[in-house]
Design an enzyme around this catalytic site. Structure first.
Site, PDB file in Angstrom:
ATOM      1  N   HIS A 194     -46.653  58.122  29.316  1.00  0.00           N
ATOM      2  CA  HIS A 194     -46.889  56.678  29.293  1.00  0.00           C
ATOM      3  C   HIS A 194     -47.765  56.278  28.101  1.00  0.00           C
ATOM      4  O   HIS A 194     -48.884  55.806  28.246  1.00  0.00           O
ATOM      5  CB  HIS A 194     -47.521  56.219  30.611  1.00  0.00           C
ATOM      6  N   ASN A 195     -47.214  56.456  26.923  1.00  0.00           N
ATOM      7  CA  ASN A 195     -47.906  56.041  25.699  1.00  0.00           C
ATOM      8  C   ASN A 195     -47.050  55.002  24.990  1.00  0.00           C
ATOM      9  O   ASN A 195     -46.035  54.551  25.553  1.00  0.00           O
ATOM     10  CB  ASN A 195     -48.181  57.263  24.815  1.00  0.00           C
ATOM     11  N   SER A 196     -47.432  54.627  23.776  1.00  0.00           N
ATOM     12  CA  SER A 196     -46.716  53.521  23.129  1.00  0.00           C
ATOM     13  C   SER A 196     -45.311  53.931  22.695  1.00  0.00           C
ATOM     14  O   SER A 196     -44.461  53.088  22.442  1.00  0.00           O
ATOM     15  CB  SER A 196     -47.519  52.962  21.950  1.00  0.00           C
ATOM     16  N   THR A 197     -45.059  55.244  22.618  1.00  0.00           N
ATOM     17  CA  THR A 197     -43.693  55.671  22.273  1.00  0.00           C
ATOM     18  C   THR A 197     -42.758  55.339  23.449  1.00  0.00           C
ATOM     19  O   THR A 197     -41.612  54.909  23.244  1.00  0.00           O
ATOM     20  CB  THR A 197     -43.647  57.184  21.959  1.00  0.00           C
ATOM     21  N   HIS A 198     -43.248  55.517  24.673  1.00  0.00           N
ATOM     22  CA  HIS A 198     -42.432  55.131  25.843  1.00  0.00           C
ATOM     23  C   HIS A 198     -42.176  53.617  25.791  1.00  0.00           C
ATOM     24  O   HIS A 198     -41.043  53.168  25.997  1.00  0.00           O
ATOM     25  CB  HIS A 198     -43.136  55.519  27.139  1.00  0.00           C
ATOM     26  N   HIS A 255     -44.964  46.448  29.161  1.00  0.00           N
ATOM     27  CA  HIS A 255     -44.764  46.769  30.575  1.00  0.00           C
ATOM     28  C   HIS A 255     -45.620  47.912  31.123  1.00  0.00           C
ATOM     29  O   HIS A 255     -45.824  47.994  32.324  1.00  0.00           O
ATOM     30  CB  HIS A 255     -43.273  47.039  30.858  1.00  0.00           C
ATOM     31  N   ASP A 256     -46.128  48.791  30.250  1.00  0.00           N
ATOM     32  CA  ASP A 256     -46.981  49.882  30.753  1.00  0.00           C
ATOM     33  C   ASP A 256     -48.339  49.879  30.047  1.00  0.00           C
ATOM     34  O   ASP A 256     -49.025  50.920  30.008  1.00  0.00           O
ATOM     35  CB  ASP A 256     -46.299  51.250  30.533  1.00  0.00           C
ATOM     36  N   GLN A 279     -35.497  66.974  37.673  1.00  0.00           N
ATOM     37  CA  GLN A 279     -34.640  66.018  36.968  1.00  0.00           C
ATOM     38  C   GLN A 279     -33.367  65.723  37.758  1.00  0.00           C
ATOM     39  O   GLN A 279     -32.908  64.581  37.810  1.00  0.00           O
ATOM     40  CB  GLN A 279     -34.306  66.529  35.562  1.00  0.00           C
TER      41      GLN A 279
HETATM   42  P1  AMP Z   1     -42.852  53.213  34.425  1.00  0.00           P
HETATM   43  O1  AMP Z   1     -44.149  53.760  34.900  1.00  0.00           O
HETATM   44  O2  AMP Z   1     -42.848  51.731  34.262  1.00  0.00           O
HETATM   45  O3  AMP Z   1     -42.353  53.910  33.212  1.00  0.00           O
HETATM   46  O4  AMP Z   1     -41.808  53.439  35.626  1.00  0.00           O
HETATM   47  C1  AMP Z   1     -40.789  54.391  35.626  1.00  0.00           C
HETATM   48  C2  AMP Z   1     -41.043  55.461  36.662  1.00  0.00           C
HETATM   49  O5  AMP Z   1     -40.051  56.431  36.605  1.00  0.00           O
HETATM   50  C3  AMP Z   1     -42.338  56.137  36.368  1.00  0.00           C
HETATM   51  O6  AMP Z   1     -43.036  56.335  37.562  1.00  0.00           O
HETATM   52  C4  AMP Z   1     -41.955  57.451  35.780  1.00  0.00           C
HETATM   53  O7  AMP Z   1     -42.885  58.407  36.101  1.00  0.00           O
HETATM   54  C5  AMP Z   1     -40.612  57.720  36.390  1.00  0.00           C
HETATM   55  N1  AMP Z   1     -39.731  58.461  35.499  1.00  0.00           N
HETATM   56  C6  AMP Z   1     -39.173  58.027  34.356  1.00  0.00           C
HETATM   57  N2  AMP Z   1     -38.414  58.978  33.811  1.00  0.00           N
HETATM   58  C7  AMP Z   1     -38.492  60.051  34.616  1.00  0.00           C
HETATM   59  C8  AMP Z   1     -37.923  61.360  34.581  1.00  0.00           C
HETATM   60  N3  AMP Z   1     -37.112  61.759  33.590  1.00  0.00           N
HETATM   61  N4  AMP Z   1     -38.209  62.204  35.570  1.00  0.00           N
HETATM   62  C9  AMP Z   1     -39.011  61.822  36.587  1.00  0.00           C
HETATM   63  N5  AMP Z   1     -39.579  60.608  36.668  1.00  0.00           N
HETATM   64  C10 AMP Z   1     -39.328  59.737  35.689  1.00  0.00           C
HETATM   65 ZN    ZN Z   2     -42.359  52.438  31.792  1.00  0.00          ZN
END
Ligand code: AMP
Ligand code: ZN
Length: 784
Positions: free
Chosen positions: A508-512, A548-549, A732
């Protein structure tokens, strides 16, 4: 529950009075070939009695007039056979259906003094009811008419009233059973048949003792009831009845003795409905269940002035037998009644009312299915599927528990501390679109492609991909023009937001954020999406994706709640992170005019934009994942597919129908939510290398959380994400199975995303393959 309506001997006369209220003044038909003093006398007699009167001159016109008006009394002139045979006329009338209860009077000539009194039999055989010896006194005719009215006509009116009441019984929702004084079933209504599962033919004529009883009633209940009604009192209370299927049903029963002539009990009327407890649950017990004493309440209501010595009533008149479906009827009744008392109707109330109404005319199987629907609708967890047990799939369970709940809420006193890891020097680096180094600018040329490599941009921009990509994408969507802000303000804002992401988080950094912004822009360019949304929606979506994050601590909501963090306390353990991201985004934006991208838009536009951004950021919260996906499918995909399927006419009108669905404000909201949700978790649909990298990053962030939970003695919310034991491929596979496949199927059906679906399928196969090889890491081991 106590009722005060007592039945007493007056009830009988009250019923009489009630039935008489249904009375109309009778109508009279005079059949006289010629007008004379006799016909005149009847005419004036009718006038005096207030009865309406018609005159017919011929047998044919008599029948015609009768068929039109259905007179209660017909007077046929039988003094002369010159014009018509009175018996023949009477037979003609009697041949018609409505004459069944009509009183037909024969006017006969006076007998000569020397003759025998003629027999009345030939007249009766012809269908006459009475004989009237000619008498042209108006009073004599009047007396005759009102005697008939008081006798046969009133009976007929009562019969008609009973018919109406019978119809009401047949259609009422409460089960009604009428037994004779000696407990033989005389009548059950359709609601009773449905409730107990019997057909009325199996019950009518049977004695109550012949029918199976439930063994769930308290031992002394039957005695209590029996004693009560033996004393001539009405009883009401809770009772278990045995349905034909053998199941017991708990009912609220009211049993009332019906008093006939001489104050004698002639019948018992039992009115039954399923007992509903405080939680509005109908009690339908299985054979194995046992009742407990507190289910029973019994009330007696006194019957005053009654001969009650001989009339013992067996409480078995209560032992109902009935259907599987029909508790529906009564439950429906009570829920509708409750709902009707509300002044403001919520949509769910309307839905329940519609289903209730549909049940009324549905066959039992459909009504039962609808009843189950109603049960589900009454819960609050409408969109969360039932989770499999822990043993079934620990990965899914942990992901669901970790992402979709607020954790165990164990307050530990540990507080979340904002991570201030962005150095000021990084913020100070000036960036303009013109300044963008050529290598980065070149990279950004591929921005519109789904396969765009955000990790390359992350490296090239020293972990500041959001600002660069943001400038490029916001410019391409004309955001500055829409917001009437300068590129400098936008740049400053992007820098501020990016700086508020934690570069120390592995995921959960700015790349995400940049990745989600990229996916958002990609989706916004899809034809279906573009034609559904307006520019405000687009701008809102891009801003929402960017923020958003923001300030994500790298820990899940469950963790923050368990740790009793400041944020969890501030947001009451509810959508903690998402609320924080949205709130902080606006705080940061408006704090300094230099980076306030909203400073030049008017208040209304700001409010609309703000609302849309907040809604989208909150939609990324996973507890409502299934709600958002289901609403999207039900409100958009299904209706659009229905139009497509039924499309027979011109292509244009179909497109118009679909556009109407997509463009409504409510559905645009659902599209925007779905869009950001898909963009947020699109990493399993990226090219394999990116997908693997994201899986590694999110796993590492989860591992770090588990490490900290263990360190701090907090509950471990996702035990499978233990760095020593975790199978990343398994996690996954679970994530894709549970959250991704259905959602992207739906989004692909709407936006058409074959490329993404191809990657998703390839990536899924990759993880499956690794799992089959029992490999727990991101990549297969190198060949030895
Ligand atoms: P966000 O926190 O807004 O990014 O919400 C997306 C949620 O999906 C987060 O809780 C992430 O941890 C989860 N998530 C996204 N991608 C994956 C992944 N490949 N495997 C498991 N959890 C994921
Ligand atoms: Zn997110």
């Amino acid at each position: 529950m106590c009722r005060t309506n007592e039945t007493d001997p007056r009830a009988n006369s009250e019923v009489q009075d009630f039935l008489l209220q249904w009375r109309n003044d009778p109508t009279v038909l005079l059949v006289f070939a010629k007008e004379d003093s006799q016909s005149d006398a009847f005419w004036w007699a009718c006038d005096r009695a207030g009865f309406r009167c018609n005159i017919a001159r011929t047998p044919e016109s008599a029948v015609e007039c009768f068929l039109d008006k259905h007179h209660e009394i017909i007077v046929i002139d039988g003094r002369h056979s010159r014009y018509f045979e009175p018996e023949a006329v009477c037979r003609m009338v009697r041949a018609t259906k409505p004459s069944e209860n009509t009183v037909i009077l024969a006017v006969v000539p006076q007998k000569p003094p020397d003759q025998e009194e003629p027999s009345v039999l030939p007249l009766l055989c012809a269908g006459f009811s009475r004989r009237f010896v000619e008498n042209s006194s108006v009073s004599a005719c009047y007396n005759e008419l009102i005697q008939i009215e008081h006798g046969e006509v009133r009976c007929q009116f009562k019969l008609r009233a009973c018919n109406s009441i019978f119809t009401a019984l047949e259609h009422c929702q409460e089960a009604v059973e009428i037994t004779s004084e000696d407990h033989i079933i005389q009548y059950v209504n359709p609601a009773f048949e449905r409730m107990m599962g019997y057909h009325k033919g199996e019950l009518i004529g049977k004695e109550l003792t012949e029918l199976p009883k439930s063994d769930k009633n308290r031992a002394d209940l039957l005695d209590t009831i029996n004693t009560c009604i033996k004393k001539g009192k009405e009883w009401q209370g809770i009772y278990f009845a045995r349905k034909k299927s053998g199941d017991s049903i708990q009912q609220h029963v009211k049993i009332t003795p019906v008093i006939g002539q001489g104050g004698k009990i002639r019948h018992f009327v039992a009115i039954k409905k399923p007992h509903i407890d405080n939680n509005n649950q109908v009690h339908k017990f299985n054979k194995e269940e046992r009742c407990s004493g507190e289910h029973f309440q019994s009330e007696c209501h006194s019957l005053r002035h009654r001969d009650r010595r001989k009339d013992s009533v067996d409480a078995r008149s209560l032992s109902s037998r009935g259907s599987d479906a029909p508790s529906l009827q009564n439950r429906r009744y009570s829920s509708v009644a409750r709902i009707h008392s509300m002044t403001i109707e919520a949509p769910i109330t309307k839905v329940i009312n519609i289903i209730n109404a549909a049940q009324e005319s549905s066959p039992v199987t459909v009504a039962e299915a609808l009843d189950r629907v109603l049960e589900i609708l009454r819960t609050t967890e409408l969109y969360s599927p039932q989770l499999a047990s822990k043993e079934d799939d620990p990965h899914t369970n942990d992901l669901v528990g970790g992402l979709m709940s607020d954790g165990l809420r164990r307050l530990s006193g540990n507080e979340y501390v904002f991570c201030k890891n962005m150095s000021q020097s990084q913020l100070a680096i000036p960036v303009t679109l013109n300044d963008v180094p050529p290598s980065i600018a070149e990279m950004l040329n591929d921005e519109e492609c789904w396969e765009f490599n955000i990790l390359d941009l992350e490296a090239a921009t020293h972990k500041r991909p959001l600002t660069y990509l943001g400038l490029k994408i916001f410019t391409s969507f004309g955001v500055c023009e829409f917001l009437n802000c300068s590129e400098a303000t936008l740049r400053s804002w992007l820098q501020l937001i990016e700086a508020s992401y934690h570069s120390s988080n592995s995921y959960h950094n700015s790349t995400h954020a940049a990745d989600v912004l990229h996916a958002t822009a990609y989706f916004l360019r899809k034809e279906r999406v573009k034609s559904s949304l307006d520019q405000l929606d687009e701008v809102a979506a891009l801003i929402a994706a960017t923020v958003h994050d923001v300030d994500h601590p790298g820990r899940t909501n469950s963790f923050l709640c368990n740790a009793g963090s400041e944020l969890a306390i501030l947001y009451n353990d509810t959508a903690v992170l998402e609320s924080h991201h949205a709130a902080l985004a606006f705080q940061l934006t408006v704090r300094d005019s230099k980076s306030n991208i909203f400073k030049n838009i008017d208040r209304n536009q700001f409010r609309t934009l703000r609302q849309a951004i907040i809604d989208m950021v909150l939609a990324t919260e996973m507890t409502r994942h299934f709600e958002h996906v289901s609403k999207f499918v039900n409100s958009i995909n299904k209706p659009m597919a229905a139009i497509e399927e039924t499309s027979t006419s011109s292509v244009n009108s179909d497109c118009e129908g679909q556009a109407n669905i997509r463009n409504s404000p409510e559905n645009r909201l659902l599209i925007k939510r779905m869009l950001i949700k898909c963009a947020d978790v699109a990493n399993p649909c990226r090219p394999l290398e990116l997908c693997i990298e994201w899986a590694g990053r999110i796993s590492e962030e989860y591992f770090a959380q588990t490490d900290e939970e263990k360190r701090q003695g907090l509950p471990v919310v996702m035990p499978v994400f233990d760095r020593n034991t975790c199978s990343v491929p398994k996690s996954q596979i679970s994530f894709i199975d549970y959250f991704i496949t259905d959602m992207f199927d739906a989004w692909d059906a709407f936006a058409s995303l074959p490329g993404l679906m191809e990657h998703l399928s390839e990536n899924y196969k990759y993880w499956k393959n690794l799992d089959e090889m029992k490999c727990k890491s991101l990549r297969p081991p190198p060949p030895s």
